[in-house]
Design a protein around this motif. Structure first.
Motif, PDB file in Angstrom:
ATOM      1  N   GLY A   1       6.844   8.853   0.303  1.00 13.08           N
ATOM      2  CA  GLY A   1       8.113   8.564  -0.343  1.00 13.08           C
ATOM      3  C   GLY A   1       7.879   8.249  -1.800  1.00 13.08           C
ATOM      4  N   PRO A   2       8.856   7.695  -2.425  1.00  9.36           N
ATOM      5  CA  PRO A   2      10.102   7.131  -1.892  1.00  9.36           C
ATOM      6  C   PRO A   2      11.199   8.181  -1.753  1.00  9.36           C
ATOM      7  N   TYR A   3      12.175   7.839  -0.924  1.00  8.60           N
ATOM      8  CA  TYR A   3      13.360   8.642  -0.713  1.00  8.60           C
ATOM      9  C   TYR A   3      14.543   7.778  -1.157  1.00  8.60           C
ATOM     10  N   VAL A   4      15.165   8.140  -2.276  1.00 12.37           N
ATOM     11  CA  VAL A   4      16.175   7.301  -2.933  1.00 12.37           C
ATOM     12  C   VAL A   4      17.584   7.761  -2.589  1.00 12.37           C
ATOM     13  N   ASN A   5      18.469   6.786  -2.362  1.00  9.23           N
ATOM     14  CA  ASN A   5      19.890   7.053  -2.157  1.00  9.23           C
ATOM     15  C   ASN A   5      20.662   5.837  -2.662  1.00  9.23           C
ATOM     16  N   GLY A   6      21.361   5.991  -3.788  1.00 11.88           N
ATOM     17  CA  GLY A   6      22.159   4.897  -4.339  1.00 11.88           C
ATOM     18  C   GLY A   6      21.281   3.731  -4.748  1.00 11.88           C
ATOM     19  N   ASP A   7      21.605   2.547  -4.224  1.00  8.53           N
ATOM     20  CA  ASP A   7      20.836   1.346  -4.566  1.00  8.53           C
ATOM     21  C   ASP A   7      19.731   1.061  -3.555  1.00  8.53           C
ATOM     22  N   GLN A   8      19.393   2.071  -2.737  1.00 11.86           N
ATOM     23  CA  GLN A   8      18.357   1.890  -1.720  1.00 11.86           C
ATOM     24  C   GLN A   8      17.322   3.008  -1.804  1.00 11.86           C
ATOM     25  N   PHE A   9      16.146   2.693  -1.269  1.00 14.27           N
ATOM     26  CA  PHE A   9      15.125   3.725  -1.098  1.00 14.27           C
ATOM     27  C   PHE A   9      14.333   3.425   0.162  1.00 14.27           C
ATOM     28  N   ALA A  10      13.801   4.496   0.749  1.00 13.87           N
ATOM     29  CA  ALA A  10      13.023   4.373   1.975  1.00 13.87           C
ATOM     30  C   ALA A  10      11.592   4.820   1.706  1.00 13.87           C
ATOM     31  N   VAL A  11      10.674   4.208   2.441  1.00 13.80           N
ATOM     32  CA  VAL A  11       9.261   4.556   2.390  1.00 13.80           C
ATOM     33  C   VAL A  11       8.788   4.676   3.837  1.00 13.80           C
ATOM     34  N   ARG A  12       8.013   5.725   4.125  1.00 15.64           N
ATOM     35  CA  ARG A  12       7.466   5.916   5.473  1.00 15.64           C
ATOM     36  C   ARG A  12       6.004   5.488   5.474  1.00 15.64           C
ATOM     37  N   PHE A  13       5.666   4.676   6.470  1.00 14.42           N
ATOM     38  CA  PHE A  13       4.305   4.173   6.616  1.00 14.42           C
ATOM     39  C   PHE A  13       3.719   4.670   7.932  1.00 14.42           C
ATOM     40  N   LYS A  14       2.450   4.978   7.904  1.00 17.78           N
ATOM     41  CA  LYS A  14       1.696   5.288   9.124  1.00 17.78           C
ATOM     42  C   LYS A  14       0.414   4.465   9.041  1.00 17.78           C
ATOM     43  N   PHE A  15       0.176   3.633  10.049  1.00 20.62           N
ATOM     44  CA  PHE A  15      -0.994   2.751  10.057  1.00 20.62           C
ATOM     45  C   PHE A  15      -1.860   3.029  11.273  1.00 20.62           C
ATOM     46  N   ASP A  16      -3.149   3.070  11.053  1.00 18.38           N
ATOM     47  CA  ASP A  16      -4.143   3.139  12.122  1.00 18.38           C
ATOM     48  C   ASP A  16      -4.761   1.748  12.180  1.00 18.38           C
ATOM     49  N   ILE A  17      -4.380   0.969  13.201  1.00 16.41           N
ATOM     50  CA  ILE A  17      -4.775  -0.439  13.260  1.00 16.41           C
ATOM     51  C   ILE A  17      -5.294  -0.823  14.637  1.00 16.41           C
ATOM     52  N   THR A  18      -6.020  -1.931  14.657  1.00 15.91           N
ATOM     53  CA  THR A  18      -6.375  -2.589  15.903  1.00 15.91           C
ATOM     54  C   THR A  18      -5.869  -4.018  15.821  1.00 15.91           C
ATOM     55  N   PRO A  19      -4.804  -4.355  16.589  1.00 19.80           N
ATOM     56  CA  PRO A  19      -4.366  -5.746  16.628  1.00 19.80           C
ATOM     57  C   PRO A  19      -5.474  -6.597  17.250  1.00 19.80           C
ATOM     58  N   LYS A  20      -5.844  -7.667  16.586  1.00 13.37           N
ATOM     59  CA  LYS A  20      -6.936  -8.505  17.074  1.00 13.37           C
ATOM     60  C   LYS A  20      -6.601  -9.159  18.407  1.00 13.37           C
ATOM     61  N   ALA A  21      -5.322  -9.366  18.686  1.00 14.07           N
ATOM     62  CA  ALA A  21      -4.914 -10.003  19.940  1.00 14.07           C
ATOM     63  C   ALA A  21      -5.204  -9.129  21.149  1.00 14.07           C
ATOM     64  N   THR A  22      -5.128  -7.799  20.974  1.00 11.36           N
ATOM     65  CA  THR A  22      -5.333  -6.901  22.113  1.00 11.36           C
ATOM     66  C   THR A  22      -6.650  -6.140  22.043  1.00 11.36           C
ATOM     67  N   GLY A  23      -7.150  -5.896  20.832  1.00 13.46           N
ATOM     68  CA  GLY A  23      -8.360  -5.095  20.665  1.00 13.46           C
ATOM     69  C   GLY A  23      -8.139  -3.619  20.919  1.00 13.46           C
ATOM     70  N   GLU A  24      -6.877  -3.201  21.105  1.00  6.55           N
ATOM     71  CA  GLU A  24      -6.549  -1.811  21.406  1.00  6.55           C
ATOM     72  C   GLU A  24      -6.083  -1.093  20.134  1.00  6.55           C
ATOM     73  N   ARG A  25      -6.802  -0.062  19.743  1.00  7.50           N
ATOM     74  CA  ARG A  25      -6.473   0.681  18.529  1.00  7.50           C
ATOM     75  C   ARG A  25      -5.200   1.494  18.742  1.00  7.50           C
ATOM     76  N   VAL A  26      -4.282   1.424  17.768  1.00  8.55           N
ATOM     77  CA  VAL A  26      -2.998   2.106  17.871  1.00  8.55           C
ATOM     78  C   VAL A  26      -2.619   2.722  16.525  1.00  8.55           C
ATOM     79  N   THR A  27      -1.734   3.706  16.591  1.00  6.88           N
ATOM     80  CA  THR A  27      -1.121   4.273  15.395  1.00  6.88           C
ATOM     81  C   THR A  27       0.307   3.756  15.339  1.00  6.88           C
ATOM     82  N   MET A  28       0.660   3.200  14.206  1.00  6.09           N
ATOM     83  CA  MET A  28       1.987   2.619  14.031  1.00  6.09           C
ATOM     84  C   MET A  28       2.746   3.408  12.977  1.00  6.09           C
TER      85      MET A  28
END
Length: 117
Positions: free
Chosen positions: A70-97
């Protein structure tokens, strides 16, 4: 600065991994952050609360990589797309968010961020 210029600079800082600089430069003092979940961080008010939320995120997740689009703008707002490759420490399971952030700008500052995932 126009909203498009703010959106572009803010997003470029995020792409460089400098979330703190982006927040410091563009977040309004009374910014509101809305997450798409229940819990203690579902709604956060103010720059300090957002800083603490970001710190909690870093302390509780191991980041392996990701992307910002992004960004993708419209009026007084804009959007951003995120993609994360993470491992939450609470679960230890790697995920894509996948997440979209919608930002509202007033008087040259981001007054609201709202996340969809």
């Amino acid at each position: 600065m126009t909203i498009a210029e703010i959106a572009k600079d803010f997003t470029e800082l995020l792409k460089q991994g400098d979330n703190e600089a982006a927040a410091e430069k563009y977040n309004a003092d009374d910014i509101v952050s809305l997450e798409a979940m229940a819990g203690p961080m579902a709604i956060s008010h103010g720059k300090e609360a957002l800083r603490q939320k970001g710190q909690w995120w870093q302390e509780n997740n191991e980041m392996h990589g990701g992307s910002v689009e992004g960004p993708y703008v419209n009026g007084d707002q804009f959007a951003v797309r995120f993609k994360f490759d993470i491992t939450p420490k609470a679960t230890g399971e790697r995920v894509t968010m996948n997440e979209v952030g919608l930002y509202t700008v007033k008087n040259g500052k981001i007054t609201e961020e709202r996340f969809y995932y």
